[in-house]
Design an enzyme around this catalytic site. Structure first.
Site, PDB file in Angstrom:
ATOM      1  N   HIS A   1     -11.981  13.660  -8.614  1.00 38.63           N
ATOM      2  CA  HIS A   1     -12.024  14.405  -9.874  1.00 38.63           C
ATOM      3  C   HIS A   1     -11.809  15.878  -9.572  1.00 38.63           C
ATOM      4  CE1 HIS A   1     -13.909  16.665 -13.202  1.00 38.63           C
ATOM      5  NE2 HIS A   1     -13.497  15.663 -13.954  1.00 38.63           N
TER       6      HIS A   1
ATOM      7  N   HIS B   1      -9.572  16.434 -14.329  1.00 41.70           N
ATOM      8  CA  HIS B   1      -8.398  15.586 -14.127  1.00 41.70           C
ATOM      9  C   HIS B   1      -8.665  14.665 -12.939  1.00 41.70           C
ATOM     10  CE1 HIS B   1      -4.272  14.298 -14.108  1.00 41.70           C
ATOM     11  NE2 HIS B   1      -4.072  14.743 -12.875  1.00 41.70           N
TER      12      HIS B   1
END
Length: 451
Positions: free
Chosen positions: A399, A408
């Site tokens: 992450h 993201h």
């Protein structure tokens, strides 16, 4: 269908072809899970065995995976990676940015040199056991375009109503069965996320997805194995086991065993991903109390300063916890008590979740901390410490960003046939070195049992 041992031999590997996945609307959390499951040979074999099944549309998630993999492994053309010294399909370093938008695919055809390119060019109908040398004409083919995972739109909506992919022209032939995350039987802790936070969590989605597939397999198995009228046997379902029983352990010590949850029925999913944890509770003057419960995902705390590796996190997880101020219910006096965790049984696929997020008020805070993890891992059960089960790492989900609602996801998948790691960032992918993978701030690790 019920027993995974009845499926083809593990040696019959499904050749993996790298394909990017389009981020339709902040769905990078789904893309990394789909890529991770695609990198899981056992899971691929399960889905592959469903291809000839009639009325698969009755089972929405299984049907979606069958459609998805049909497209993923279709049209066996060259899958060329750009090789501008770093073998990448993207011209930007988007895998390190904290954004939920899909990276543009600026692929340009260049001369392939990597083993995985030769392997992709040699495949027939998406299946191959041995790579071959690519021809010059094959080398000049364009890479396959990324896939739009539209088959899972309804599933994503049922997981989180705040994530709504762009409507597609293709209409799903079936309605998605609504499954509440609150009813998941294999969650070992309640995240209790504030409703104002967009819950785009890859770990939650993976557990949600596995539980959904497991339930559909239960229905499928029941439909296939319909008992005759004179068959008095209990149909396949989630059954309750005895609440308590007493066992005699080493040196004649006795313990009370309790099943905290319903017994997990046998399906290909439970046979692959489900293990069993043992919680031992000890108190002065009483027999040891043991609680066993199934799990899909092993949630590990990494906040303490002494935790710097996966091994450290496992030791901390299994370390006996002293319970302060415990009072005996009969004598009404304070006594010594402790609780500890261990493995009752280990899964074929071990999913490790590093707990990087903490939630305060309506915001999430992320713990940015490098946790070392090995490519090979050995574990043992509480009943057999002498025998070590060996695991091999095949997926690392990372992450990027400070918060869960604004970050993201990317993932690194190992392809054993080419001994090559591939990094996926939505529609783009790139070959990476093993050390680059080991330097990631991992969020999820997936290990496969060796032999």
């Amino acid at each position: 269908m019920k027993n995974i041992e009845e499926m083809p031999s593990k040696s019959q590997l499904v050749a993996h072809r790298s394909r990017g996945l389009i981020n339709t609307s902040n769905t990078c959390f789904m893309n990394v899970i789909l890529q991770s499951l695609t990198g899981c040979q056992l899971f691929l074999r399960v889905i592959k065995n469903l291809s000839d099944l009639e009325d698969l549309g009755k089972y929405p998630t299984l049907h979606s995976f069958n459609q998805f993999y049909t497209e993923y492994f279709s049209n066996p053309t060259s899958n060329i990676l750009n090789n501008n010294s770093n073998s990448t399909t993207t011209t930007s370093s988007s895998s390190t940015t904290a954004t939920t938008t899909s990276t543009s695919n600026n692929n340009k055809s260049q001369t392939p040199t990597s083993p995985i390119q030769q392997h992709h060019q040699s495949q027939t109908n998406g299946l191959s056991n041995q790579p071959s040398v690519a021809t010059q004409s094959q080398q000049q083919q364009q890479p396959q375009p990324p896939i739009n995972p539209k088959h899972f739109n309804d599933l994503v909506k049922s997981f989180n109503s705040k994530v709504s992919p762009v409507p597609q022209t293709t209409v799903s032939p079936h309605s998605m069965v609504q499954v509440s995350k609150k009813k998941l039987k294999l969650q070992l802790y309640n995240n209790s996320l504030p409703q104002t936070i967009c819950q785009q969590d890859a770990q939650e989605f993976l557990v949600f997805l596995l539980d959904l597939i497991h339930e559909e397999f239960l229905t499928l198995i029941k439909d296939i194995d319909i008992p005759k009228e004179d068959d008095k046997s209990t149909p396949t379902s989630t059954s309750i086991v005895d609440d308590n029983w007493e066992v005699v352990g080493k040196k004649g010590k006795t313990a009370i065993i309790t099943n905290s949850q319903q017994e997990l029925p046998k399906t290909p999913i439970s046979q692959i991903f489900s293990g069993v944890l043992r919680s031992s509770f000890n108190r002065t003057g009483s027999k040891e109390s043991i609680t066993v419960e199934p799990f899909y995902c092993l949630h590990l705390d990494i906040r303490p300063e002494e935790i710097n590796s996966l091994e450290d996190a496992l030791k901390f997880f299994m370390k006996p916890e002293i319970i302060e101020g415990y009072t005996c219910s009969t004598k009404k006096i304070e006594i010594s008590a402790s609780k500890s965790w261990s493995f009752e049984s280990l899964p074929r696929i071990l999913i490790v979740h590093f707990k990087r997020f903490a939630f305060e008020s309506d915001t999430s805070k992320k713990l940015d901390k490098l946790i070392r993890f090995p490519t090979q891992l050995s574990l043992s059960t509480a009943s057999n410490h002498q025998t070590q089960k060996k695991y091999s790492l095949f997926s690392v989900v990372s992450h990027h960003g400070r918060g869960l609602s604004q970050g993201h996801y990317t993932c690194d998948i190992y392809q054993p046939q080419q001994a090559q790691w591939i990094r996926y960032d939505d529609s783009t992918f790139t070959e990476v070195k093993e050390q680059d993978v080991l330097n990631r701030e991992a969020y999820l690790l997936l290990y496969q049992l060796v032999n």
